[in-house]
Structure formats: C-alpha cells, structure tokens
Design an enzyme around this catalytic site. Structure first.
Site, short mmCIF file in Angstrom:
data_model
loop_
_atom_site.label_atom_id
_atom_site.label_comp_id
_atom_site.label_asym_id
_atom_site.label_seq_id
_atom_site.Cartn_x
_atom_site.Cartn_y
_atom_site.Cartn_z
N LYS A 75 0.87 -1.19 0.00
CA LYS A 75 0.00 0.00 0.00
C LYS A 75 0.90 1.24 0.00
O LYS A 75 1.50 1.58 1.02
CB LYS A 75 -0.87 -0.03 1.27
CG LYS A 75 -2.20 0.69 1.19
CD LYS A 75 -2.17 2.15 0.86
CE LYS A 75 -2.11 3.03 2.08
NZ LYS A 75 -2.04 4.47 1.73
N GLU A 85 9.25 0.89 10.95
CA GLU A 85 10.27 1.93 10.73
C GLU A 85 9.54 3.26 10.89
O GLU A 85 8.76 3.64 10.02
CB GLU A 85 10.83 1.85 9.30
CG GLU A 85 11.51 0.54 8.96
CD GLU A 85 12.94 0.45 9.47
OE1 GLU A 85 13.40 1.42 10.10
OE2 GLU A 85 13.55 -0.60 9.26
N GLU A 127 8.99 15.58 15.75
CA GLU A 127 9.47 15.48 14.38
C GLU A 127 8.68 16.45 13.50
O GLU A 127 7.45 16.39 13.45
CB GLU A 127 9.25 14.05 13.89
CG GLU A 127 9.77 13.84 12.49
CD GLU A 127 9.56 12.42 12.01
OE1 GLU A 127 8.43 11.92 12.14
OE2 GLU A 127 10.51 11.83 11.49
N CYS A 129 13.10 10.60 7.54
CA CYS A 129 12.94 10.16 8.94
C CYS A 129 14.25 10.26 9.70
O CYS A 129 14.26 10.52 10.88
CB CYS A 129 12.42 8.74 8.96
SG CYS A 129 13.34 7.69 7.83
P1 NAP Z 1 1.80 8.02 7.97
O1 NAP Z 1 0.68 8.95 8.04
O2 NAP Z 1 2.07 7.13 9.11
O3 NAP Z 1 1.61 7.19 6.62
C1 NAP Z 1 2.43 6.13 6.24
C2 NAP Z 1 1.61 5.13 5.44
O4 NAP Z 1 0.61 4.54 6.28
C3 NAP Z 1 0.84 5.74 4.28
O5 NAP Z 1 0.78 4.80 3.23
C4 NAP Z 1 -0.52 5.96 4.89
O6 NAP Z 1 -1.54 6.07 3.95
C5 NAP Z 1 -0.68 4.72 5.72
N1 NAP Z 1 -1.65 4.83 6.82
C6 NAP Z 1 -2.20 5.95 7.37
N2 NAP Z 1 -3.03 5.62 8.38
C7 NAP Z 1 -3.01 4.26 8.48
C8 NAP Z 1 -3.64 3.32 9.34
N3 NAP Z 1 -4.45 3.70 10.33
N4 NAP Z 1 -3.37 2.01 9.17
C9 NAP Z 1 -2.52 1.59 8.21
N5 NAP Z 1 -1.90 2.44 7.35
C10 NAP Z 1 -2.13 3.76 7.50
O7 NAP Z 1 3.17 8.74 7.73
P2 NAP Z 1 3.46 9.89 6.71
O8 NAP Z 1 3.09 11.17 7.34
O9 NAP Z 1 2.88 9.56 5.39
O10 NAP Z 1 5.04 9.73 6.58
C11 NAP Z 1 5.92 10.42 7.35
C12 NAP Z 1 6.39 9.61 8.54
O11 NAP Z 1 7.07 8.44 8.13
C13 NAP Z 1 7.36 10.36 9.38
O12 NAP Z 1 7.02 10.28 10.73
C14 NAP Z 1 8.69 9.66 9.11
O13 NAP Z 1 9.65 9.77 10.09
C15 NAP Z 1 8.27 8.28 8.86
N6 NAP Z 1 9.27 7.57 8.04
C16 NAP Z 1 10.07 6.65 8.65
C17 NAP Z 1 11.04 5.98 7.92
C18 NAP Z 1 11.93 4.96 8.57
O14 NAP Z 1 12.55 4.20 7.85
N7 NAP Z 1 12.01 4.91 9.88
C19 NAP Z 1 11.16 6.23 6.56
C20 NAP Z 1 10.32 7.17 5.97
C21 NAP Z 1 9.36 7.83 6.73
P3 NAP Z 1 -1.91 7.53 3.35
O15 NAP Z 1 -0.71 8.10 2.73
O16 NAP Z 1 -2.90 7.20 2.33
O17 NAP Z 1 -2.41 8.31 4.51
#
Ligand code: NAP
Ligand code: MG
Length: 488
Positions: free
Chosen positions: A193, A267, A398, A301
């Site tokens: 996804k 992650e 963050e 991240c």
């Molecule tokens: P997010 O809101 O957590 O979204 C990540 C993914 O999860 C997206 O595909 C999102 O879909 C989906 N999602 C949202 N709500 C969900 C739920 N309740 N159940 C299952 N999946 C769900 O994060 P983001 O704001 O897009 O990304 C930024 C974050 O990612 C930051 O906090 C960053 O630090 C973290 N990150 C971590 C790493 C690592 O390797 N540690 C790498 C990259 C990013 P939608 O996009 O459709 O909402």
C-alpha cells in the site's frame, strides 16, 4: 540573461533554468489496482487524483481500494505463494529480481521524472539517489535469493508467507524496493500500500513486474488512503506486516495486530542529533548540516533535524550556515539546479508552517532564507531556530520539513545527554577530527545509524532501523532478511 529566467534570484549569481523534460513518457489518465498481475479497477469504482505538489495540477486518477479489493489482493498473493513462489528455487527467484533491477535501470529517467512530479523532490535527488538505490536494492537481494543458507549458517531459512507492506511518501520507489526486494528474495509474496500522495512509481513498478514476467500475484499493489492501509493490516490472511511511516500510525498498527501471530516490523519517525565538535572541519560540517536537514525538503525520517554545536564554534558555524543557506535554490523539482523542491502535500506544508509558528511562540529565534518561491504549489524556505530549549516542541517533535533546531554544548557528555533526550532513536551524526570522539559518540547515542563526518548515506548492504519510538526491525543487509524468514 534577463531577470525572469534566472531561477535563484535571491542568490549572488543565477543559473538559467535547466528543466528535465517530461516528454519521453506518457502517464496514463488513470491507473487501476495491481492485483494478480493485472491492473483492475476498484470494486467500488472510486478514484482519487494524485497531484503534482509543485503546481497543484492533477497527474492521474488512481483507484481507491476498499476492503473487498484488499481481500482480492491478499488472496492473489496467497495463491501465488502456495502455487508458485514458495516452491521456486532461490536461484530462479533471484533471476526475477535481477530482471526487475535491470528494468528499473532501463526506465530510470522516466521513474526519476515521475517521482519528482508526484512527490515534489528535486530531480537531482530522484535521478542520483532514489532510483539508483532502488535498483541497487534489487541487485543486492537478487544475490541473496539462492544464498540464504550463508546468511543464516547452520539453519534452514523458509519463507513466512504473505506480507502486507505499507509505505510513506518521502521515498516512494525506494521504499517499494526496501520492502519488496527482501520479501521476494526470501520467497514471500506481497501486497503493498503506497502513500495516497505518491502512488505513481509503485504502480509503474507493477508494470515493471509485468515486463520482468514475475508470476502473477507475487507482487500486488493496492492504492488508497489510510483506511486502505488499516483494512490491509486487519486482514487475517497476512503472515507479516512491514510498516514505514509515523510513530502514531505505527502504534495503531501494533494495537490492531495485538493477539495475532502476524509478525511486525516498524520503521517510524526520528529526531536525529547532528553533533559538531570544535575540532571538526567546519566547512565540510556545514555541507553535512545542509545535506542532513535540507535533503529532500527535510522529508527524511533520519534527517539531522537537531544541530548540536560546540559552544566555541557556535557563532562561526551559524554564520557559515546562514551564508550557505542563502545559496540554496527552492523551486521547480524538475530543474536540475534546484536544491529544495516542493513540500509533498498541502497538509504537510501546513504542518511545517504550524511548527514555524510554535517555535516562535515558544521564544526561539527563527532564521529563514530570502530566496524567491513560486506562487503555486507548496513551499517552505530553508529555516532554522536558535535560542531553543531542550523542552521546546521544535526540539522534541518530528517536523518532517526543512527546519533545523540549533543548540550548543560544552562537553562531550553534555552533547550525548542532549542527543539522547528524545523519544526517538533512528539516526545521528558526529563531526570531529578525533577518532576516539567518534567511537565515544557512536557508542553513546542510542540510534540505529550514526554517520561520522558525513550524513544521509545509504547502501543496501547496511542495515537501517531504529530504537525506542523509531520502531524495531532492520531493513537492508543480512539483518534485513531476518524478518522475512522462519529459521529451523
Ligand atoms: P503516515 O501517516 O504514518 O503514513 C504512512 C503510510 O501509512 C501511508 O501509506 C498511509 O496512507 C498509511 N496509513 C495511514 N493511516 C493508516 C492506518 N491507520 N493504518 C494503516 N496504514 C495507514 O506517515 P506519513 O506522514 O505519510 O510519513 C511520514 C512519517 O514516516 C514520518 O514520521 C517519518 O519519520 C516516517 N518515516 C520513517 C522511515 C523509517 O525508515 N524509519 C522512513 C520514511 C518515513 P496515506 O498516505 O494514504 O495516509
Ligand atoms: Mg502526488
């Protein structure tokens, strides 16, 4: 050269625009879900637009997967797992991964341009970092597919089954590679996804799987918003969930999987300290700070979002940093001179702007560069805060944008204490002339990756992952294979 075609007017000298062309490929008007080797519409017929954050124009219509589509995709992955993929020798599986890697290389220019259009990152980064690294991950894991016995000596490694994988928008195709390559190399099948705002390269990856002749159902891609991700996690047919994204959603996934035997790796976010000692090569360190926080608009991240600088060189570092930042070009992601592209979405742009306000309300001092930014689209100028306290939200939370918090320290112990005073533990950086200090800092910081005299360097053979609220499990290297195998 006239004033209007100089792309960085705020800088001392300008460059003529050098946009990468987007006429060597054609996006489809609409993309279906990739299930069982074919592109199919969502059962509900619903679609949403993915837009270019640099100009707010729709790029394509994307199918919005509901629960029934998720079920179809998981069943397709299960059938492919039982009938084909788990039975195939590692050597044969490896051939498909090599083919995928080569096709990514062949289509690199198209993938880089689409990545920059859909997500807003500068073409220099998608062309030189994201796409080559995505291919490298497939090459690397292709090599492991028939050598799992060497990865786990004395053990027999068997696949786990069907993996549900959810990825964010900051490195769309690279995250596909990080997730899919180890899963497939180890004999698992996948339902992926991608993020709602950046689905295009994951869908093009579906085309690449078709081109590589990957057996139907080994890789499936369901597009949609958070609810699609939640439906995937809830599906009882998964043996493994791998998630990259925010800590909040990671926690929700943990709750949703409680009491089930489904394996999980997370992650999550980070708030890395980049520590500059007085004996560091200051000019190089300044480049490292720039790369640490402004790379990919700070949508990283492991970004070095907290700068800890030794008091004796604080003023010098801050002055040099200001001067260097004034040369950064913010604008068209497709222009090869652009350093900082568009913020990925309106929501993320608002979130970053809120933090800029929060920081000032908390009493910190904001510096922003004066460079011009386009009128349409989502932009934030490179920014930093000084006069910050450890308790400030801009130090603890963050921001995920081009915003740096600068603090000073006197002793190594104070630097370590400040660096570790965070709920996160994903990455860190240290700049010094002394090897002994490097060892003390790398041992003293609780984080998965620590760079010494460099920042934001990645390699498929090097494991990546966090401690504390940054998640658990590793991706890349031999460690990254472990979550995708049962050992006996
Ligand atoms: P997010 O809101 O957590 O979204 C990540 C993914 O999860 C997206 O595909 C999102 O879909 C989906 N999602 C949202 N709500 C969900 C739920 N309740 N159940 C299952 N999946 C769900 O994060 P983001 O704001 O897009 O990304 C930024 C974050 O990612 C930051 O906090 C960053 O630090 C973290 N990150 C971590 C790493 C690592 O390797 N540690 C790498 C990259 C990013 P939608 O996009 O459709 O909402
Ligand atoms: Mg988009």
């Amino acid at each position: 050269m006239t004033e209007t075609n100089i792309s960085n007017k705020g800088s001392y000298w300008g460059y003529a625009p050098a946009p990468e062309s987007a006429d060597h490929f054609k996006l489809k008007e609409q993309y279906g879900l990739f299930i069982g080797g074919k592109f199919v519409p969502a059962g509900s017929g619903k679609r949403f637009a993915t837009i270019n954050p640099a100009n707010e124009k729709a790029l394509a219509q994307i199918a919005d997967a509901g629960e029934k589509d998720v079920d179809r995709a998981v069943k397709a992955a299960r059938t492919a797992y039982e009938k084909v993929w788990r039975k195939m020798s590692g050597r044969e599986r490896g051939k498909y991964l090599y083919r995928i890697a080569r096709i990514i290389q062949e289509r690199a220019r198209e993938l880089a341009v689409v990545e920059s259009m859909d997500g807003g990152k500068p073409i220099r980064e998608s062309r030189d970092v994201d796409i080559p690294l995505a291919a490298a991950h497939f090459f690397y894991h292709a090599g492991w597919a028939d050598k799992l016995g060497y990865a786990f000596p004395g053990k027999t490694a068997s696949p786990i089954g069907v993996a549900g994988q959810i990825i964010p928008w900051n490195f769309p195709l690279l995250m596909v590679a990080w997730k899919v390559a180890p899963a497939l190399a180890c004999g698992n099948t996948v339902v992926l996804k991608p993020a709602e705002t950046t689905p295009l390269t994951a869908l093009l990856f579906g085309e690449i799987c078709q081109e590589a002749g990957l057996p139907d159902g080994v890789f499936n891609c369901i597009t949609g918003a958070g609810s699609t991700g939640a439906a995937l996690v809830k599906h009882p047919g998964l043996d493994k969930v791998a998630f990259t994204g925010s800590t909040d959603v990671g926690k929700a996934i943990q709750k949703s999987l409680a009491g089930r035997s489904t394996k999980l790796t997370l992650e999550l976010g980070g708030k890395a300290a980049n520590i500059i000692f007085e004996d560091a090569a200051i000019d190089q360190a300044v480049e490292g700070i720039i790369n640490g926080i402004f790379f990919n608009q700070g949508h990283v991240c492991c970004a070095g979002s907290r700068l800890l600088v030794q008091e004796s060189v604080e003023q010098e570092v801050v002055e040099k940093l200001k001067a260097r930042m004034e040369h950064l070009i913010v604008g068209d992601p497709l222009d090869k001179n652009t350093d900082i592209g568009a913020i990925n979405s309106k929501a993320q742009c608002e979130r970053i702007r809120d933090y800029l306000k929060v920081g000032q309300d908390e009493g910190a001092e904001l510096f922003q560069t004066k460079c011009p930014v386009p009128e349409k689209g989502y932009w934030v100028r490179p920014s930093f805060f000084t006069k910050v306290a450890q308790s400030h939200r801009i130090v603890q939370e963050e921001i995920f944008g081009p915003v740096l918090a600068i603090q000073s320290f006197r002793t190594l112990d104070e630097a370590l204490e400040k660096a570790n005073n965070t709920p996160y533990g994903l990455s860190g950086g240290v700049w010094t002339d002394k090897g002994a200090k490097i060892f003390k800092v790398t041992r003293g910081i609780k984080a998965g990756v620590i760079w010494a005299n460099t920042f934001n360097k990645f390699d498929p053979s090097s494991p990546f992952g966090g401690y504390k609220e940054s998640g658990y499990g590793r991706e890349g290297g031999r460690h990254g294979l472990r979550p995708y195998v049962e050992l006996s």
